[in-house]
Design a protein around this motif. Structure first.
Motif, PDB file in Angstrom:
ATOM      1  N   ASN A   1      12.883  -8.215  43.200  1.00  0.00           N
ATOM      2  CA  ASN A   1      12.678  -7.369  44.070  1.00  0.00           C
ATOM      3  C   ASN A   1      14.314  -7.225  44.546  1.00  0.00           C
ATOM      4  O   ASN A   1      15.142  -7.873  44.180  1.00  0.00           O
ATOM      5  CB  ASN A   1      12.166  -8.223  45.382  1.00  0.00           C
ATOM      6  N   ARG A   2      14.863  -6.662  45.728  1.00  0.00           N
ATOM      7  CA  ARG A   2      15.943  -6.479  45.863  1.00  0.00           C
ATOM      8  C   ARG A   2      16.834  -7.786  46.100  1.00  0.00           C
ATOM      9  O   ARG A   2      17.818  -7.520  46.083  1.00  0.00           O
ATOM     10  CB  ARG A   2      16.113  -5.466  47.024  1.00  0.00           C
ATOM     11  N   GLY A   3      16.071  -8.597  46.608  1.00  0.00           N
ATOM     12  CA  GLY A   3      16.796  -9.799  46.914  1.00  0.00           C
ATOM     13  C   GLY A   3      16.880 -10.573  45.646  1.00  0.00           C
ATOM     14  O   GLY A   3      17.365 -11.978  45.846  1.00  0.00           O
ATOM     15  N   GLY A   4      16.206 -10.380  44.763  1.00  0.00           N
ATOM     16  CA  GLY A   4      16.490 -11.058  43.339  1.00  0.00           C
ATOM     17  C   GLY A   4      15.220 -11.958  42.969  1.00  0.00           C
ATOM     18  O   GLY A   4      15.483 -12.681  41.905  1.00  0.00           O
TER      19      GLY A   4
ATOM     20  N   ASP B   1       2.496 -14.087  32.310  1.00  0.00           N
ATOM     21  CA  ASP B   1       2.502 -15.443  31.480  1.00  0.00           C
ATOM     22  C   ASP B   1       2.917 -15.380  30.069  1.00  0.00           C
ATOM     23  O   ASP B   1       3.578 -16.259  29.543  1.00  0.00           O
ATOM     24  CB  ASP B   1       0.941 -16.210  31.510  1.00  0.00           C
ATOM     25  N   SER B   2       2.706 -14.272  29.326  1.00  0.00           N
ATOM     26  CA  SER B   2       3.094 -13.915  27.962  1.00  0.00           C
ATOM     27  C   SER B   2       4.339 -13.886  27.722  1.00  0.00           C
ATOM     28  O   SER B   2       4.638 -14.473  26.546  1.00  0.00           O
ATOM     29  CB  SER B   2       2.272 -13.043  27.491  1.00  0.00           C
ATOM     30  N   VAL B   3       5.283 -13.758  28.638  1.00  0.00           N
ATOM     31  CA  VAL B   3       6.718 -13.675  28.278  1.00  0.00           C
ATOM     32  C   VAL B   3       7.674 -14.820  29.149  1.00  0.00           C
ATOM     33  O   VAL B   3       8.917 -14.705  29.024  1.00  0.00           O
ATOM     34  CB  VAL B   3       7.318 -12.240  28.701  1.00  0.00           C
ATOM     35  N   LEU B   4       6.803 -15.504  29.867  1.00  0.00           N
ATOM     36  CA  LEU B   4       7.766 -16.605  30.677  1.00  0.00           C
ATOM     37  C   LEU B   4       8.240 -17.512  29.991  1.00  0.00           C
ATOM     38  O   LEU B   4       7.716 -17.779  28.857  1.00  0.00           O
ATOM     39  CB  LEU B   4       6.627 -17.170  31.634  1.00  0.00           C
ATOM     40  N   GLY B   5       9.575 -17.626  30.128  1.00  0.00           N
ATOM     41  CA  GLY B   5      10.469 -18.422  29.438  1.00  0.00           C
ATOM     42  C   GLY B   5      11.099 -17.865  28.205  1.00  0.00           C
ATOM     43  O   GLY B   5      11.984 -18.440  27.613  1.00  0.00           O
ATOM     44  N   ARG B   6      10.802 -16.489  27.802  1.00  0.00           N
ATOM     45  CA  ARG B   6      11.245 -15.734  26.833  1.00  0.00           C
ATOM     46  C   ARG B   6      12.261 -14.649  27.142  1.00  0.00           C
ATOM     47  O   ARG B   6      13.088 -14.427  26.616  1.00  0.00           O
ATOM     48  CB  ARG B   6      10.344 -15.455  25.789  1.00  0.00           C
ATOM     49  N   PHE B   7      11.570 -14.005  28.349  1.00  0.00           N
ATOM     50  CA  PHE B   7      12.168 -12.882  28.737  1.00  0.00           C
ATOM     51  C   PHE B   7      12.861 -13.211  30.135  1.00  0.00           C
ATOM     52  O   PHE B   7      12.534 -13.956  30.980  1.00  0.00           O
ATOM     53  CB  PHE B   7      11.237 -11.535  29.089  1.00  0.00           C
ATOM     54  N   THR B   8      13.960 -12.309  30.478  1.00  0.00           N
ATOM     55  CA  THR B   8      14.768 -12.639  31.748  1.00  0.00           C
ATOM     56  C   THR B   8      14.864 -11.109  32.358  1.00  0.00           C
ATOM     57  O   THR B   8      15.704 -10.269  31.663  1.00  0.00           O
ATOM     58  CB  THR B   8      15.708 -13.341  31.697  1.00  0.00           C
ATOM     59  N   ILE B   9      14.493 -11.012  33.706  1.00  0.00           N
ATOM     60  CA  ILE B   9      14.804  -9.611  34.437  1.00  0.00           C
ATOM     61  C   ILE B   9      16.036  -9.901  35.311  1.00  0.00           C
ATOM     62  O   ILE B   9      16.198 -10.902  36.091  1.00  0.00           O
ATOM     63  CB  ILE B   9      13.754  -9.351  35.112  1.00  0.00           C
ATOM     64  N   SER B  10      17.031  -8.619  35.160  1.00  0.00           N
ATOM     65  CA  SER B  10      17.831  -8.980  36.124  1.00  0.00           C
ATOM     66  C   SER B  10      18.387  -7.570  36.730  1.00  0.00           C
ATOM     67  O   SER B  10      17.905  -6.726  36.243  1.00  0.00           O
ATOM     68  CB  SER B  10      19.141  -9.510  35.502  1.00  0.00           C
ATOM     69  N   ARG B  11      19.160  -7.496  38.021  1.00  0.00           N
ATOM     70  CA  ARG B  11      19.523  -6.008  38.472  1.00  0.00           C
ATOM     71  C   ARG B  11      20.729  -6.368  38.872  1.00  0.00           C
ATOM     72  O   ARG B  11      21.287  -7.168  39.571  1.00  0.00           O
ATOM     73  CB  ARG B  11      18.283  -5.767  39.486  1.00  0.00           C
TER      74      ARG B  11
END
Length: 124
Positions: free
Chosen positions: A52-55, A61-71
């Motif tokens: 979200n806009r606040g971060g 569950d399948s990507v938790l710990g492997r993928f990171t989203i940022s903006r």
């Protein structure tokens, strides 16, 4: 006209990494929640991660710990850093964003937009 343009897909070996990027452009007032979704051949499109806009973030569950989203709110961009990729991650990845846009000098509209997709193939 608001557009979302993705980049960064490609072929990678299992255990490898890729970074996907998505940039929103047009008569944008503000970008709300942004996210990444994926669709494998013959399967439905599913949520990978949102921010979200606040971060605040949310991951499948399948990507938790492997993928990171940022903006970057100033640039209207969202990235997805994908590590330890597995063959099951193979899919077309789509950027999604809820955007307030200017229709004219007075009126605004909120709508959800999708990018054109970028293919990620994880294979040895």
């Amino acid at each position: 006209q608001v557009r979302l343009v993705e980049s960064g897909g490609g072929l990678v070996q299992p255990g490898g990494s890729l970074n996907l990027s998505c940039a929103a452009s047009g008569r944008i007032v503000s970008v709300q929640t942004m996210g990444w979704y994926r669709q494998a051949p013959g399967k439905q499109r599913t949520r990978v991660a949102t921010i979200n806009r606040g971060g605040g973030t949310n991951y499948a569950d399948s990507v938790l710990g492997r993928f990171t989203i940022s903006r970057d709110n100033a640039k209207n961009t969202v990235d997805l850093q994908m590590n330890d990729l597995k063959p099951d991650d193979t899919a077309s990845y789509y950027c999604n964003a809820g955007i307030w846009e200017n229709l004219d000098d007075v009126n605004q509209r909120y709508d959800t937009h999708w990018g054109q997709g970028t293919l990620v193939t994880v294979s040895s």
